[in-house]
Design a protein around this motif. Structure first.
Motif, PDB file in Angstrom:
ATOM      1  N   HIS A 116      24.789  18.518  -7.021  1.00  0.00           N
ATOM      2  CA  HIS A 116      25.551  17.427  -6.400  1.00  0.00           C
ATOM      3  C   HIS A 116      26.180  16.529  -7.451  1.00  0.00           C
ATOM      4  CE1 HIS A 116      24.091  18.560  -2.531  1.00  0.00           C
ATOM      5  NE2 HIS A 116      22.914  18.005  -2.613  1.00  0.00           N
ATOM      6  N   ARG A 117      25.437  16.271  -8.521  1.00  0.00           N
ATOM      7  CA  ARG A 117      25.899  15.327  -9.532  1.00  0.00           C
ATOM      8  C   ARG A 117      27.040  15.874 -10.381  1.00  0.00           C
ATOM      9  NH1 ARG A 117      25.659  10.785  -8.371  1.00  0.00           N
ATOM     10  NH2 ARG A 117      26.005  10.250 -10.550  1.00  0.00           N
ATOM     11  N   THR A 118      27.322  17.163 -10.277  1.00  0.00           N
ATOM     12  CA  THR A 118      28.434  17.744 -11.028  1.00  0.00           C
ATOM     13  C   THR A 118      29.527  18.275 -10.096  1.00  0.00           C
ATOM     14  OG1 THR A 118      27.314  19.906 -11.139  1.00  0.00           O
ATOM     15  CG2 THR A 118      26.964  18.386 -12.975  1.00  0.00           C
ATOM     16  N   ALA A 119      29.382  18.087  -8.794  1.00  0.00           N
ATOM     17  CA  ALA A 119      30.352  18.573  -7.822  1.00  0.00           C
ATOM     18  C   ALA A 119      31.530  17.612  -7.702  1.00  0.00           C
ATOM     19  CB  ALA A 119      29.675  18.746  -6.462  1.00  0.00           C
ATOM     20  N   TRP A 120      32.574  18.039  -7.004  1.00  0.00           N
ATOM     21  CA  TRP A 120      33.765  17.201  -6.828  1.00  0.00           C
ATOM     22  C   TRP A 120      33.454  15.901  -6.107  1.00  0.00           C
ATOM     23  CZ3 TRP A 120      35.123  15.804  -1.930  1.00  0.00           C
ATOM     24  CH2 TRP A 120      34.639  16.593  -0.874  1.00  0.00           C
ATOM     25  N   TYR A 121      32.392  15.890  -5.310  1.00  0.00           N
ATOM     26  CA  TYR A 121      32.018  14.714  -4.522  1.00  0.00           C
ATOM     27  C   TYR A 121      30.933  13.879  -5.198  1.00  0.00           C
ATOM     28  CZ  TYR A 121      28.397  18.122  -3.325  1.00  0.00           C
ATOM     29  OH  TYR A 121      27.406  19.068  -3.407  1.00  0.00           O
ATOM     30  N   ALA A 122      30.703  14.084  -6.505  1.00  0.00           N
ATOM     31  CA  ALA A 122      29.592  13.440  -7.209  1.00  0.00           C
ATOM     32  C   ALA A 122      29.596  11.926  -7.055  1.00  0.00           C
ATOM     33  CB  ALA A 122      29.609  13.815  -8.687  1.00  0.00           C
ATOM     34  N   ASP A 123      30.781  11.319  -6.998  1.00  0.00           N
ATOM     35  CA  ASP A 123      30.856   9.860  -6.911  1.00  0.00           C
ATOM     36  C   ASP A 123      30.303   9.313  -5.601  1.00  0.00           C
ATOM     37  OD1 ASP A 123      31.949   9.666  -9.416  1.00  0.00           O
ATOM     38  OD2 ASP A 123      34.012   9.415  -8.728  1.00  0.00           O
ATOM     39  N   ALA A 124      30.109  10.172  -4.618  1.00  0.00           N
ATOM     40  CA  ALA A 124      29.546   9.728  -3.340  1.00  0.00           C
ATOM     41  C   ALA A 124      28.020   9.730  -3.347  1.00  0.00           C
ATOM     42  CB  ALA A 124      30.040  10.624  -2.202  1.00  0.00           C
ATOM     43  N   VAL A 125      27.423  10.375  -4.354  1.00  0.00           N
ATOM     44  CA  VAL A 125      25.987  10.659  -4.330  1.00  0.00           C
ATOM     45  C   VAL A 125      25.205   9.662  -5.166  1.00  0.00           C
ATOM     46  CG1 VAL A 125      24.227  12.414  -4.754  1.00  0.00           C
ATOM     47  CG2 VAL A 125      26.517  13.105  -4.012  1.00  0.00           C
ATOM     48  N   GLY A 126      24.175   9.089  -4.554  1.00  0.00           N
ATOM     49  CA  GLY A 126      23.269   8.196  -5.259  1.00  0.00           C
ATOM     50  C   GLY A 126      22.126   8.960  -5.898  1.00  0.00           C
ATOM     51  N   PRO A 127      21.027   8.292  -6.203  1.00  0.00           N
ATOM     52  CA  PRO A 127      19.908   8.948  -6.879  1.00  0.00           C
ATOM     53  C   PRO A 127      19.131   9.879  -5.960  1.00  0.00           C
ATOM     54  CG  PRO A 127      19.343   6.700  -6.304  1.00  0.00           C
ATOM     55  CD  PRO A 127      20.798   6.854  -5.986  1.00  0.00           C
ATOM     56  N   LEU A 128      18.316  10.713  -6.554  1.00  0.00           N
ATOM     57  CA  LEU A 128      17.371  11.545  -5.816  1.00  0.00           C
ATOM     58  C   LEU A 128      16.160  10.684  -5.477  1.00  0.00           C
ATOM     59  CD1 LEU A 128      16.453  14.344  -4.791  1.00  0.00           C
ATOM     60  CD2 LEU A 128      15.470  14.739  -7.067  1.00  0.00           C
ATOM     61  N   LEU A 129      15.871  10.561  -4.194  1.00  0.00           N
ATOM     62  CA  LEU A 129      14.744   9.742  -3.755  1.00  0.00           C
ATOM     63  C   LEU A 129      13.455  10.553  -3.786  1.00  0.00           C
ATOM     64  CD1 LEU A 129      16.373   7.906  -0.699  1.00  0.00           C
ATOM     65  CD2 LEU A 129      16.313   7.217  -3.112  1.00  0.00           C
ATOM     66  N   CYS A 130      12.384   9.912  -4.248  1.00  0.00           N
ATOM     67  CA  CYS A 130      11.101  10.612  -4.359  1.00  0.00           C
ATOM     68  C   CYS A 130       9.976   9.640  -4.063  1.00  0.00           C
ATOM     69  CB  CYS A 130      10.936  11.190  -5.767  1.00  0.00           C
ATOM     70  SG  CYS A 130       9.421  12.165  -5.983  1.00  0.00           S
ATOM     71  N   GLY A 131       9.031  10.087  -3.242  1.00  0.00           N
ATOM     72  CA  GLY A 131       7.863   9.272  -2.942  1.00  0.00           C
ATOM     73  C   GLY A 131       6.928   9.168  -4.127  1.00  0.00           C
ATOM     74  N   ALA A 132       6.154   8.098  -4.155  1.00  0.00           N
ATOM     75  CA  ALA A 132       5.265   7.836  -5.287  1.00  0.00           C
ATOM     76  C   ALA A 132       4.295   8.981  -5.531  1.00  0.00           C
ATOM     77  CB  ALA A 132       4.490   6.544  -5.045  1.00  0.00           C
ATOM     78  N   GLY A 133       3.822   9.619  -4.477  1.00  0.00           N
ATOM     79  CA  GLY A 133       2.823  10.662  -4.616  1.00  0.00           C
ATOM     80  C   GLY A 133       3.356  11.994  -5.115  1.00  0.00           C
ATOM     81  N   ARG A 134       4.670  12.108  -5.283  1.00  0.00           N
ATOM     82  CA  ARG A 134       5.245  13.401  -5.670  1.00  0.00           C
ATOM     83  C   ARG A 134       5.936  13.351  -7.034  1.00  0.00           C
ATOM     84  NH1 ARG A 134       7.988  16.311  -0.566  1.00  0.00           N
ATOM     85  NH2 ARG A 134       7.274  18.101  -1.770  1.00  0.00           N
TER      86      ARG A 134
END
Length: 292
Positions: free
Chosen positions: A38-56
């Motif tokens: 996603h971060r290197t695709a044409w739509y990268a500017d639309a994408v925020g961070p990868l969300l991850c729970g504390a336990g993972r």
């Protein structure tokens, strides 16, 4: 030659990648390479961070290391991660330590005590890391909403509101969501949303029967300070009507909207992009356009 942005400002950084959360539940080992794509695709500017729970976070670190390029190649950029802390302030210190291999793009802290959460964030969170504070919806009814928003408006932190889930009761109606949106707008308090906003337009899910808010509805309602007006926008089910309203927004209105509604978590990055393209609000063709 000038280049028109592929992603209009209204949608830049709007879609936080919640692929590992329900209902998507993508395995972490698959979510990491998907997010890098996603971060290197044409739509990268639309994408925020990868969300991850504390336990993972340990699982995420292992997946990120395994997904890296070969040793002979240049190292991949640090993974931008949003820390989701459903267990409250007690998770904050350990999560920040466990997130050392990543670029921490934000913290989302669930709590039943806004003042205690703000105090913990003030104490432990680096000054350059933004945070959002989420309280259970039952505590935001009646005077509870004003009390919580008043605490947050005096802090550096955003509010966070849950707009859906895996049961019907997790979806607030138009009036409840409008109360939150306008309460924030009246105070100049930014916020993010989470869950249930995969699609652009309000609709009834044909499989579950759940009433889903549309993210275009929320974007347009974000500029309202009157609850009745915001509820009317949230109830709109015509994609054509919403698309025309988006196209008529001025630059100033776009700035007001995105200063308020900063992002939402979605387990699918593809679905919102497909909806925007279908409504004529986004073109996947990033070709430069000649000056005229």
């Amino acid at each position: 030659m000038s280049t028109t942005p592929v992603i209009p400002p209204l949608f830049q950084g709007l879609f936080d990648d919640a692929a590992v959360f329900p209902p998507g539940n993508l395995p972490v080992a698959d979510a990491v390479p998907a997010h890098r794509a996603h971060r290197t695709a044409w739509y990268a500017d639309a994408v925020g961070p990868l969300l991850c729970g504390a336990g993972r976070l340990g699982e995420l670190a292992a997946a990120a290391q395994g997904a890296g390029p070969a040793a002979a190649q240049a190292p991949a950029p640090a993974l931008r991660v949003g820390l989701v802390l459903p267990g409250g302030s007690s998770e904050l210190g350990p999560a920040l330590a466990a997130a050392a291999p990543f670029e921490v793009a934000g913290v989302e802290l669930a709590t039943r005590d806004a003042r205690e959460a703000v105090a913990a964030l003030d104490l432990l969170l680096p000054a350059d890391v933004p945070a959002a504070v989420e309280l259970p919806r039952e505590l935001l009814r009646g005077d509870g909403l004003d009390e919580v928003l008043d605490v947050l408006v005096d802090s550096p932190y955003r509010a966070k509101f849950r707009t859906g889930g895996i049961v019907a009761g997790a979806f607030p109606d138009e009036r409840e969501l409008a109360g939150f949106l306008t309460g924030c707008a009246q105070r100049g308090l930014p916020y993010k949303c989470t869950a249930g906003l995969h699609h652009a337009v309000r609709h009834t899910d044909p499989v579950t029967g759940f009433e889903h808010h549309g993210f275009l509805n929320v974007l347009l309602a974000a500029q309202e300070t009157d609850p009745a007006a915001a509820a009317e926008v949230l109830a709109e089910r015509s994609g054509e009507v919403l698309a025309k309203a988006v196209q008529a927004l001025s630059d100033r209105q776009v700035t007001v909207i995105r200063n308020s509604f900063t992002a939402f978590g979605t387990c699918s990055i593809a679905e919102p992009l497909e909806d925007l393209a279908a409504l004529g609000l986004l073109s996947p063709d990033p070709k430069p356009q000649e000056d005229r």
